[in-house]
Motif scaffolding. Structure first.
Motif, short mmCIF file in Angstrom:
data_model
loop_
_atom_site.label_atom_id
_atom_site.label_comp_id
_atom_site.label_asym_id
_atom_site.label_seq_id
_atom_site.Cartn_x
_atom_site.Cartn_y
_atom_site.Cartn_z
N PHE A 86 -4.90 22.59 -8.05
CA PHE A 86 -3.60 22.88 -8.46
C PHE A 86 -2.64 22.02 -7.29
CE2 PHE A 86 -5.61 26.84 -10.12
CZ PHE A 86 -5.09 26.41 -11.54
N MET A 87 -3.16 21.52 -6.08
CA MET A 87 -2.11 20.69 -5.29
C MET A 87 -3.03 19.61 -4.81
SD MET A 87 0.18 23.00 -3.02
CE MET A 87 0.41 22.09 -1.87
N PRO A 88 -3.52 18.71 -5.69
CA PRO A 88 -4.41 17.65 -5.29
C PRO A 88 -3.47 16.84 -4.25
CG PRO A 88 -3.82 17.46 -7.45
CD PRO A 88 -3.34 18.84 -7.10
N VAL A 89 -4.13 16.02 -3.41
CA VAL A 89 -3.37 14.95 -2.56
C VAL A 89 -2.98 13.66 -3.73
CG1 VAL A 89 -3.67 13.31 -0.85
CG2 VAL A 89 -4.74 15.39 -0.64
N PRO A 90 -1.68 13.78 -3.53
CA PRO A 90 -0.98 12.53 -4.66
C PRO A 90 -1.83 11.18 -4.27
CG PRO A 90 0.86 13.96 -3.58
CD PRO A 90 -0.61 14.23 -2.74
N THR A 91 -1.99 10.56 -5.14
CA THR A 91 -2.50 9.20 -5.39
C THR A 91 -1.31 8.31 -5.32
OG1 THR A 91 -2.91 8.82 -7.63
CG2 THR A 91 -4.66 9.81 -6.42
N THR A 92 -1.60 6.76 -5.12
CA THR A 92 -0.43 6.07 -5.32
C THR A 92 0.16 6.04 -6.64
OG1 THR A 92 -1.57 4.49 -3.69
CG2 THR A 92 0.00 3.38 -4.99
N GLU A 93 -0.64 6.36 -7.73
CA GLU A 93 -0.12 6.29 -8.88
C GLU A 93 0.70 7.60 -9.26
OE1 GLU A 93 0.64 4.45 -12.15
OE2 GLU A 93 -0.46 3.64 -10.64
N ASP A 94 0.18 8.71 -8.71
CA ASP A 94 1.17 9.88 -8.61
C ASP A 94 2.25 9.78 -8.06
OD1 ASP A 94 -1.11 11.14 -9.94
OD2 ASP A 94 -1.70 12.18 -7.87
N TRP A 95 2.67 9.04 -6.84
CA TRP A 95 3.84 8.83 -6.23
C TRP A 95 4.52 7.88 -7.01
CZ3 TRP A 95 4.99 12.12 -2.67
CH2 TRP A 95 4.00 12.59 -1.72
N ARG A 96 3.97 6.92 -7.73
CA ARG A 96 4.72 5.93 -8.62
C ARG A 96 5.35 6.60 -9.90
NH1 ARG A 96 1.05 2.06 -8.79
NH2 ARG A 96 2.07 1.01 -6.90
N SER A 97 4.55 7.50 -10.27
CA SER A 97 4.98 8.32 -11.59
C SER A 97 6.15 9.34 -11.12
CB SER A 97 3.92 8.72 -12.35
OG SER A 97 3.62 9.94 -11.43
#
Length: 199
Positions: A86-97
C-alpha cells in the motif's frame, strides 16, 4: 519446554503453524490467556478505542506489560506486511507519472508531491522535559507526509519531537536525508513549459 504457574509453553507444531501464517514473534503469555488468535484483537482494540493498556489488560485478563508488548509487535507486523503493497517506495517512473499528473490536473509542472507536517497532540511522556513541547503550547509528535495529486500518501515519517521546526523534521527524516543525498530515484531535471534553458 517448562510449564509454570505463570505461563504455558506453546507446542512446537502450533508455534510453527502460527509463524507461517502470522509471522508474530513468540510472546510469553499467562496460561489463563485467550488463544493466540486473540493477539491481533488485543492490538486492534487498542488502536480502535484508544483505551489504556490497563483497561485492555483487565478485559483480557493479561498483564499490562503483555498488552504493551502485543501492541508493539502486532503493529510492527501489520506495518511490515502492508507497507510494500500500500505504500511502496516510489520509483523514478512513479515520480515521473506524479509530475505529469500534477502538470495535467493542477498546472504545476515538475511537481513531485505536496509535503506538510502535522502536530499530533500527546500527553507529555515522563521525564521528557521540553522535547515534545511545541510552539502551539501543547505536547506533540510530528507526522511528516508527502502526497501525490490524488492525495495518496507516498512518504510518511512519524515521531519527530514537537519542538522541532518543519525544516528540522524534514532534514532529520529518512526522506529528507535521501532527498539531500540524491538517492530518492527522482527523475532528472526538466525544463519548465515555455522555456528553452535551465538556470
Amino acid at each position: 519446554m517448562t510449564t509454570t504457574n505463570y505461563r504455558r509453553p506453546i507446542p512446537p507444531a502450533e508455534r510453527q503453524a502460527l509463524s507461517r501464517r502470522i509471522c508474530l514473534p513468540w510472546i510469553c503469555l499467562p496460561w489463563i490467556c485467550l488463544p493466540w488468535i486473540c493477539l491481533p484483537w488485543i492490538c486492534l482494540r487498542f488502536l480502535a478505542t484508544g483505551d489504556s493498556y490497563r483497561t485492555i489488560a483487565c478485559s483480557y485478563r493479561v498483564g499490562v506489560s503483555t498488552v504493551a508488548r502485543i501492541v508493539t509487535q502486532v503493529t510492527k507486523v501489520i506495518w511490515d506486511a502492508l507497507v510494500p503493497e500500500f505504500m511502496p517506495v516510489p520509483t523514478t517512473e512513479d515520480w515521473r507519472s506524479i509530475a505529469e499528473g500534477f502538470h495535467r490536473r493542477w498546472a504545476f509542472p515538475n511537481c513531485l508531491g505536496s509535503i506538510d507536517g502535522k502536530h499530533i497532540v500527546i500527553r507529555a511522556p515522563d521525564n521528557s522535559g521540553s522535547l515534545f513541547y511545541n510552539y502551539k503550547g501543547t505536547y506533540s509528535i510530528v507526522l511528516l507526509a508527502v502526497v501525490d495529486l490524488e492525495y495518496c500518501f507516498r512518504v510518511v515519517d512519524v515521531g519527530s519531537y514537537g519542538r522541532t521546526s518543519d525544516g528540522g523534521v524534514l532534514a532529520n527524516s529518512n526522506f529528507g536525508q535521501k532527498l539531500l543525498d540524491g538517492t530518492l530515484g527522482l527523475p532528472p531535471d526538466a525544463l519548465l513549459p515555455g522555456t528553452d534553458h535551465m538556470r
